[in-house]
Design a protein around this motif. Structure first.
Motif, mmCIF file in Angstrom:
data_model
loop_
_atom_site.group_PDB
_atom_site.id
_atom_site.type_symbol
_atom_site.label_atom_id
_atom_site.label_comp_id
_atom_site.label_asym_id
_atom_site.label_seq_id
_atom_site.Cartn_x
_atom_site.Cartn_y
_atom_site.Cartn_z
ATOM 1 N N ASN A 165 0.430 -1.033 -0.273
ATOM 2 C CA ASN A 165 -0.205 -0.046 -0.010
ATOM 3 C C ASN A 165 0.611 0.958 0.052
ATOM 4 O O ASN A 165 0.468 2.379 -0.379
ATOM 5 C CB ASN A 165 -0.769 -0.078 1.401
ATOM 6 N N LEU A 166 1.772 1.126 -0.221
ATOM 7 C CA LEU A 166 3.138 2.328 0.813
ATOM 8 C C LEU A 166 4.516 2.313 -0.631
ATOM 9 O O LEU A 166 4.976 3.794 -0.429
ATOM 10 C CB LEU A 166 3.406 2.598 1.915
ATOM 11 N N ARG A 167 4.057 1.753 -1.861
ATOM 12 C CA ARG A 167 5.168 2.150 -2.792
ATOM 13 C C ARG A 167 4.854 3.395 -3.205
ATOM 14 O O ARG A 167 3.570 3.784 -3.450
ATOM 15 C CB ARG A 167 4.946 0.949 -3.792
ATOM 16 N N ALA A 168 6.297 4.214 -3.481
ATOM 17 C CA ALA A 168 5.941 5.500 -3.981
ATOM 18 C C ALA A 168 5.513 5.081 -5.059
ATOM 19 O O ALA A 168 5.505 4.394 -5.702
ATOM 20 C CB ALA A 168 7.616 5.757 -4.702
ATOM 21 N N MET A 176 7.006 2.843 -8.707
ATOM 22 C CA MET A 176 6.979 1.750 -7.711
ATOM 23 C C MET A 176 6.046 0.560 -8.203
ATOM 24 O O MET A 176 5.678 0.174 -6.674
ATOM 25 C CB MET A 176 7.368 1.651 -6.573
ATOM 26 N N THR A 177 6.328 0.375 -9.269
ATOM 27 C CA THR A 177 6.075 -1.308 -9.432
ATOM 28 C C THR A 177 6.459 -2.529 -8.719
ATOM 29 O O THR A 177 7.330 -2.065 -8.179
ATOM 30 C CB THR A 177 5.910 -1.784 -11.215
ATOM 31 N N LEU A 192 10.612 -3.305 -7.882
ATOM 32 C CA LEU A 192 10.812 -3.501 -5.857
ATOM 33 C C LEU A 192 12.042 -4.250 -6.273
ATOM 34 O O LEU A 192 12.136 -5.397 -6.995
ATOM 35 C CB LEU A 192 9.842 -4.555 -5.577
ATOM 36 N N PRO A 193 13.066 -4.096 -5.693
ATOM 37 C CA PRO A 193 14.527 -4.704 -4.988
ATOM 38 C C PRO A 193 14.797 -6.035 -5.028
ATOM 39 O O PRO A 193 12.750 -6.027 -4.236
ATOM 40 C CB PRO A 193 15.655 -3.954 -3.857
ATOM 41 N N PHE A 194 15.420 -6.788 -4.947
ATOM 42 C CA PHE A 194 14.968 -8.493 -4.962
ATOM 43 C C PHE A 194 15.019 -8.579 -2.935
ATOM 44 O O PHE A 194 13.931 -8.997 -2.123
ATOM 45 C CB PHE A 194 16.619 -9.195 -5.176
ATOM 46 N N PHE A 195 15.576 -7.382 -2.528
ATOM 47 C CA PHE A 195 15.433 -7.500 -0.842
ATOM 48 C C PHE A 195 14.212 -7.686 -0.355
ATOM 49 O O PHE A 195 13.792 -8.104 0.460
ATOM 50 C CB PHE A 195 16.268 -6.158 -0.822
ATOM 51 N N ILE A 196 13.299 -6.494 -0.875
ATOM 52 C CA ILE A 196 11.741 -6.721 -0.262
ATOM 53 C C ILE A 196 10.740 -7.762 -0.980
ATOM 54 O O ILE A 196 9.770 -8.050 -0.410
ATOM 55 C CB ILE A 196 11.290 -5.114 -1.362
ATOM 56 N N TRP A 197 11.336 -7.805 -2.066
ATOM 57 C CA TRP A 197 10.225 -9.297 -2.717
ATOM 58 C C TRP A 197 11.155 -10.451 -1.381
ATOM 59 O O TRP A 197 10.369 -11.551 -1.063
ATOM 60 C CB TRP A 197 11.419 -9.869 -3.736
ATOM 61 N N ALA A 198 12.317 -10.738 -1.421
ATOM 62 C CA ALA A 198 12.785 -11.712 -0.193
ATOM 63 C C ALA A 198 11.375 -11.093 1.485
ATOM 64 O O ALA A 198 11.163 -12.306 2.425
ATOM 65 C CB ALA A 198 14.292 -11.337 0.227
ATOM 66 N N ILE A 210 9.611 11.542 -3.938
ATOM 67 C CA ILE A 210 9.797 10.560 -4.940
ATOM 68 C C ILE A 210 9.128 10.407 -5.598
ATOM 69 O O ILE A 210 8.049 9.804 -4.926
ATOM 70 C CB ILE A 210 10.021 9.801 -3.354
ATOM 71 N N THR A 211 10.088 10.078 -6.482
ATOM 72 C CA THR A 211 9.119 8.994 -7.848
ATOM 73 C C THR A 211 10.245 8.230 -8.428
ATOM 74 O O THR A 211 11.172 8.763 -8.645
ATOM 75 C CB THR A 211 8.529 9.417 -9.081
ATOM 76 N N VAL A 212 9.442 6.437 -8.699
ATOM 77 C CA VAL A 212 10.359 5.803 -9.321
ATOM 78 C C VAL A 212 10.051 5.625 -10.973
ATOM 79 O O VAL A 212 9.551 5.822 -11.689
ATOM 80 C CB VAL A 212 10.265 4.170 -8.691
ATOM 81 N N TYR A 213 11.220 5.815 -11.553
ATOM 82 C CA TYR A 213 11.229 5.691 -12.626
ATOM 83 C C TYR A 213 11.840 4.382 -13.373
ATOM 84 O O TYR A 213 11.809 4.826 -14.998
ATOM 85 C CB TYR A 213 12.137 7.453 -13.378
ATOM 86 N N ARG A 214 13.046 3.625 -13.048
ATOM 87 C CA ARG A 214 13.646 2.562 -13.357
ATOM 88 C C ARG A 214 13.974 1.202 -12.534
ATOM 89 O O ARG A 214 13.235 1.177 -11.318
ATOM 90 C CB ARG A 214 14.946 2.679 -13.920
ATOM 91 N N ASP A 215 13.676 0.253 -13.003
ATOM 92 C CA ASP A 215 14.562 -0.632 -12.324
ATOM 93 C C ASP A 215 15.335 -0.589 -11.356
ATOM 94 O O ASP A 215 15.917 0.933 -11.718
ATOM 95 C CB ASP A 215 15.000 -2.238 -13.385
ATOM 96 N N PRO A 216 15.243 -1.262 -10.814
ATOM 97 C CA PRO A 216 16.296 -0.871 -9.080
ATOM 98 C C PRO A 216 17.642 -1.390 -9.590
ATOM 99 O O PRO A 216 18.698 -0.318 -8.763
ATOM 100 C CB PRO A 216 15.913 -2.462 -8.382
#
Length: 582
Positions: A199-202, A205-206, A210-216, A556-562
């Motif tokens: 719910n709180l992704r910038a 940030m699809t 998400l970085p692999f750490f977040i997936w883990a 913060i806005t995310v534009y690319r892969d981690p």
């Protein structure tokens, strides 16, 4: 560029000492609180093992200097009693797993980094987050208090198998109560982590970004949320057996000290095993996955490359999480559960190795052609890969009933499990501490002391655990108070007991540079010269160092892969996720 309004909000937040450092709702402070407590429990559980290793190496001999300090009920004349050895074994396993490694990998790094890496100001439920920490603190304190009971702490192994644990002394009751509280803490953290990530992704940030750490951390949270309730229920049922006279796990006709145990009976001791291991095997991946996430972040940063097969890694970790719920009974082959069920669990156990191999292989492939920086976090991350791989490889014989049955109650199992957790997972957790220490403190840990910590630790870990595999293959049983000295067949391999113990004591000395480095660098370490000293791409490096209240000083806005490293046409070899132009 930050706006005056966001800067004012970031700097004007004032709290009292108690609300900021004790009853804090800030995810970063809660992560730091978890850090100190989990490191303390790791150190305490490690010390229990060092005491056990003396008894195994030199059975029946007084422990020099400190042996008599433990009292006549535990170590009369400095000589360890079998009952005290069993207590040390049970508490070592419990404390290291449930109060040390799990909170360090999941609660510490998850609390500190999840909001930072997804661009959030805090967790979804800050007060619930605070309550989860204090539940952990209370459960751990209650566990430690059992050492001061007249009969001592629990002594039935970290798995607390029934019916022995149902009829044990009061230390087992305290063990069950403390475990129930610790489980509540993990369940609250899991709910918080899942809700925050969903719910709180910038903006931008699809899930693919998400970085692999977040997936883990996300998969770990689901594992805890689904697997811990059965053990919570089992602990409640065993408490009922102990305190209310029920017989959930107590069979009829049970003999205790030569007499029939006066209980209603009709229970099933194997039910406890199934409830415990339904949590126990997902728990293995609860330990492993955060370390895999940490190592992935460090390898991407220090190879200056995108992670090879990143999409496959995401699907692998999801598949691994699902499969972890259908392999638990490879721990119970010796119960005679039938060939059909055995065949099912053998099959799922072999299959679950596939996603782990995919993830580790992707990390190895990422190293190929990378401009590798051999700093201290990278050394620990690099060592993690072969050590974790070797630990998993030694587990394959235990997944097949034909080989597990003769190996199950030997030191082979101890060697396998510890290869996964110590040279594997713990190296990954050390890597994370060294890597994110500058972000949390604004200072770097000393590189020389880091090397002085890494090399002896890596070497002695292998000297401790590899001989256990040899002992197990030669038939030496585990959980033996005298290390197997009473068995004639074991006499030719007892020298390994002394070798392992001496290596363990050297490994303890090897942790002193880390302890000094950790506390000294907090106040006197070299100050970082930027908010992004490693020149990494994920969002936590876009915050001030250390991050203040609200984390980010600008939208913060995310534009690319981690892991956008070494992009063609980019002015630098890293392109942060929040950087709009290449």
């Amino acid at each position: 560029m930050s706006s005056p309004q966001t800067d004012a909000h970031h700097d004007s937040h004032h709290e009292s000492f108690i609300s900021k450092y004790i009853f804090s709702t800030d995810h970063k402070m809660i992560g730091i609180q978890y850090l100190f407590m989990s490191l303390f429990f790791l150190f305490f559980g490690f010390c229990l093992m060092l005491l056990m290793r003396w008894q195994i190496a030199y059975p029946g001999q007084p422990l020099p200097l400190i042996g008599k300090m433990f009292g006549a009920d535990s170590m009369p004349g400095g000589v360890m009693l079998p009952e005290f050895y069993n207590q040390l074994g049970a508490m070592h396993g419990t404390i290291m797993v449930f109060l040390g490694v799990v909170p360090l990998g999941f609660a510490v790094f998850g609390n500190y980094l999840i909001p930072l890496q997804i661009g959030a100001k805090d967790m979804a439920f800050p007060r619930l987050n605070m309550f989860s920490y204090w539940s952990f603190f209370a459960g751990g304190l209650l566990m430690l208090s059992s050492f001061f009971l007249p009969g001592g702490p629990a002594s039935n192994g970290w798995t607390s198998y029934s019916p022995l644990s149902d009829i044990a002394h009061d230390g087992q009751t305290v063990w069950l109560l403390s475990m129930a509280i610790i489980i509540i803490s993990s369940l609250l953290s899991s709910l918080n982590f899942i809700t925050t990530i969903f719910n709180l992704r910038a903006p931008g940030m699809t899930f693919e970004r998400l970085p692999f750490f977040i997936w883990a951390q996300l998969i770990t949270a689901f594992l805890l949320l689904l697997a811990f309730p059965p053990l919570e229920g089992a602990a409640f049922l065993q408490l009922c057996d102990r305190l209310l006279g029920t017989s959930f796990f107590l069979p009829s006709g049970l003999f205790v000290n030569g007499h029939i145990y006066n209980v209603s009976g009709g229970g099933n001791a194997l039910l406890w095993q199934h409830l415990f291991w339904f949590l126990g095997h997902p728990e293995v991946y609860v330990i492993i996955l955060p370390a895999l996430g940490i190592v992935t972040e460090i390898i991407a940063c220090n190879t200056r490359k995108n992670i090879s097969g990143f999409g496959m890694m995401r699907w692998s970790i999801i598949f691994l999480g699902f499969l972890s719920f259908v392999v638990w009974s490879h721990h119970t082959y010796l119960t005679g559960m039938g060939t059909d069920i055995t065949a099912f669990f053998q099959t799922t156990t072999m299959i679950i190795s596939i996603p782990s191999v995919i993830i580790v292989s992707a990390l190895f492939i990422t190293l190929w052609g990378g401009s590798i920086r051999f700093n201290v976090p990278m050394l620990f991350a690099l060592a993690f890969l072969p050590m974790f791989g070797f630990g998993g490889l030694t587990g394959l014989p235990l997944g097949l009933a034909a080989t597990d049955i003769p190996l199950h109650d030997t030191y082979y199992v101890i060697g396998h499990f510890h290869y996964v957790v110590a040279p594997g997972v713990v190296l990954g957790l050390f890597a994370g501490i060294y890597y994110w220490f500058p972000k949390a403190t604004g200072r770097k840990m000393n590189e020389f002391l880091g090397h002085l910590h890494f090399w002896p630790t890596l070497i002695t870990m292998n000297l401790v655990f590899f001989p256990m595999l040899i002992q197990g293959l030669m038939g030496l049983n585990r959980r033996m108070y005298d290390g197997g000295a009473t068995y004639t067949f074991a006499h030719d391999i007892l020298f390994w007991n002394r070798f392992i113990s001496q290596a363990a004591w050297i490994m303890a000395i090897a942790q002193l540079p880390f302890i000094f480095n950790f506390f000294y660098s907090m106040f006197n370490g070299e100050k970082v010269n930027s908010d992004n000293p490693w020149e990494a791409t994920t969002l936590e490096w876009a915050t001030p160092t250390p991050p203040g209240h609200g984390n980010f000083t600008r939208p913060i806005t995310v534009y690319r892969d981690p892991y956008s490293y070494s992009l063609e046409g980019a002015p630098k070899d890293y392109s942060p996720q929040d950087q709009k132009e290449i």
